[in-house]
Design a protein around this motif. Structure first.
Motif, PDB file in Angstrom:
ATOM      1  N   SER A   1      -0.003  -6.494   0.075  1.00 25.07           N
ATOM      2  CA  SER A   1      -0.331  -5.141   0.531  1.00 25.07           C
ATOM      3  C   SER A   1      -1.186  -4.407  -0.491  1.00 25.07           C
ATOM      4  CB  SER A   1       0.947  -4.342   0.814  1.00 25.07           C
ATOM      5  OG  SER A   1       1.755  -4.229  -0.347  1.00 25.07           O
TER       6      SER A   1
ATOM      7  N   TYR B   1       1.254  -1.995  10.100  1.00 26.06           N
ATOM      8  CA  TYR B   1       1.242  -1.440   8.736  1.00 26.06           C
ATOM      9  C   TYR B   1      -0.021  -1.861   7.985  1.00 26.06           C
ATOM     10  CZ  TYR B   1       2.662  -0.999   3.792  1.00 26.06           C
ATOM     11  OH  TYR B   1       2.716  -0.706   2.460  1.00 26.06           O
TER      12      TYR B   1
ATOM     13  N   THR C   1      -2.031   1.531   8.120  1.00 23.40           N
ATOM     14  CA  THR C   1      -1.643   2.216   6.891  1.00 23.40           C
ATOM     15  C   THR C   1      -2.463   1.732   5.698  1.00 23.40           C
ATOM     16  OG1 THR C   1       0.621   2.562   7.679  1.00 23.40           O
ATOM     17  CG2 THR C   1       0.258   2.729   5.306  1.00 23.40           C
TER      18      THR C   1
ATOM     19  N   THR D   1      -1.035   3.189  -1.548  1.00 16.02           N
ATOM     20  CA  THR D   1       0.268   3.555  -1.030  1.00 16.02           C
ATOM     21  C   THR D   1       1.179   2.342  -1.181  1.00 16.02           C
ATOM     22  OG1 THR D   1       1.463   4.488   0.856  1.00 16.02           O
ATOM     23  CG2 THR D   1      -0.225   2.817   1.348  1.00 16.02           C
TER      24      THR D   1
ATOM     25  N   GLU E   1       5.146   0.417   0.246  1.00 20.30           N
ATOM     26  CA  GLU E   1       6.316   0.378   1.109  1.00 20.30           C
ATOM     27  C   GLU E   1       7.392  -0.406   0.378  1.00 20.30           C
ATOM     28  OE1 GLU E   1       8.305   1.585   4.497  1.00 20.30           O
ATOM     29  OE2 GLU E   1       6.161   1.917   4.135  1.00 20.30           O
ATOM     30  N   GLU E   2       8.624   0.068   0.466  1.00 17.90           N
ATOM     31  CA  GLU E   2       9.744  -0.625  -0.153  1.00 17.90           C
ATOM     32  C   GLU E   2      10.818  -0.904   0.887  1.00 17.90           C
ATOM     33  OE1 GLU E   2       9.581   1.368  -4.631  1.00 17.90           O
ATOM     34  OE2 GLU E   2      10.882   2.249  -3.088  1.00 17.90           O
ATOM     35  N   ASN E   3      11.370  -2.095   0.814  1.00 18.77           N
ATOM     36  CA  ASN E   3      12.523  -2.444   1.632  1.00 18.77           C
ATOM     37  C   ASN E   3      13.721  -2.459   0.680  1.00 18.77           C
ATOM     38  OD1 ASN E   3      13.599  -3.326   4.251  1.00 18.77           O
ATOM     39  ND2 ASN E   3      14.088  -5.212   3.168  1.00 18.77           N
TER      40      ASN E   3
ATOM     41  N   GLY F   1       6.618  -4.886   2.425  1.00 13.26           N
ATOM     42  CA  GLY F   1       6.390  -4.345   1.097  1.00 13.26           C
ATOM     43  C   GLY F   1       7.327  -4.973   0.079  1.00 13.26           C
TER      44      GLY F   1
END
Length: 335
Positions: free
Chosen positions: A160, A185, A189, A299, A301-303, A325
């Motif tokens: 990403s 995403y 995004t 940017t 993303e976190e899981n 992410g």
């Protein structure tokens, strides 16, 4: 203070790891020696490379020891200090055991500045995955404005970031991922120009359509059939940063097309790398990533999975494609 607990490697896996490969062990909270700090783990990172360390095969890093704690990236908080370098309450980053508390030599830790972003980003976009993406793409991939960059594993922590850096540098980006949510995403995004679902599409045909002018840079996170589909499209002097091959990590044998002819005809460069190769340039990478982050050009993303008891499950989920992410486990609240 609560009792301590650590997660050990119970036995080496054969094929896909299972819960049986992990052992939870209660221990005492360690006492400090001079120059050490006591670190309470806040976020534990689980990463695909850890699968390689669970086996005893020769690699670029020593394998984990059986009956000893597994280790990896951890962001924690100093709760006691016998060092002038850190004070109680400081956030730190280090390669630490999977444990609730660790006594650590202060010289092996880096201070995490909460003003730069959420402290968890020190394990993601502003940490090892971000640096992997930055150096792999810019130093090996060297994308030029207008070139086509293909990224496999495009919705993961590294992929990403690669997608976004490639767009910042003016490239046309095709991202490959494995679910409609991830494709949305990556495209809407992260800004990829085209996306491909490797689980539902004929990747070779989809790539031909998405890359009418061929492929100039292929950032490879997965290997396997996805990568096999890219090689026929390589342009002259294409560059392939070889970051990972998660598709084969749990296989005893893995066979595929011979790639030599494609590399010779395209005069392409394929280079495997690990982020530690660039340790002397980490300051440069972190500075650039932080600037892009502050400018809202990056940017993330976190899981995030909650609970120390869920660390093994979060790790196993990496091989099922569950994470969007960066995959993290939050094991405690900051004080």
């Amino acid at each position: 203070m609560a009792a301590n607990e650590e997660i050990q490697l119970a036995k080496r896996p054969e094929g896909m790891p299972t819960e049986e490969n992990f052992r939870f062990v209660e221990t005492e909270v360690p006492e400090l020696e001079e120059g050490q700090v006591l670190v309470k783990s806040i976020y534990i990172s689980v990463d695909p490379y850890m699968r390689g360390r669970m086996s005893d095969a020769k690699s670029y890093v020593a394998p984990y020891e059986v009956d000893a704690p597994i280790s990896g990236g951890v962001v924690g908080q100093v709760t006691e200090s016998q060092s002038d370098k850190f004070q109680k309450g400081d956030y730190v980053l280090g390669n630490l055991p999977w444990a609730r508390y660790s006594a650590v030599n202060a010289e092996t830790l880096q201070k995490v500045d909460p003003e730069l972003g959420p402290v968890s980003t020190a394990l993601g976009v502003l940490g090892m995955p971000g640096l992997t993406a930055y150096f792999g793409l810019t130093d090996i991939g060297e994308p030029k404005s207008g070139e086509t960059v293909v990224v496999s594993g495009a919705a993961g922590a590294v992929g990403s970031t690669v997608v976004q850096i490639a767009k910042i540098l003016g490239a046309r980006v095709v991202g490959i991922a494995g679910s409609p949510k991830k494709l949305d995403y990556v495209k809407n995004t992260l800004g990829a120009d085209e996306v491909i679902n490797y689980k539902e599409e004929d990747v070779a045909k989809a790539l031909e359509k998405a890359c009418p002018d061929g492929v100039d840079v292929y950032f490879d996170n997965v290997g396997g059939p996805v990568s096999d589909a890219v090689y026929p499209l390589l342009n002259a002097h294409a560059r392939i940063p070889l970051c990972g091959s998660i598709s084969s990590y749990n296989k005893k044998e893995d066979q595929g097309p011979r790639i030599h002819g494609y590399l010779v005809k395209s005069k392409a460069k394929m280079q495997g790398f690990i982020v530690a190769d660039y340790s002397e340039r980490f300051t440069e990478g972190k500075k650039q990533l932080s600037e892009w982050f502050k400018q809202d050009k990056l940017t993330f993303e976190e899981n995030v999975v909650d609970g120390f008891e869920n660390v093994p499950d979060a790790f196993l989920g990496l091989f099922k494609g569950e994470n969007l992410g960066k995959q993290l486990v939050k094991v405690a609240e900051a004080e």
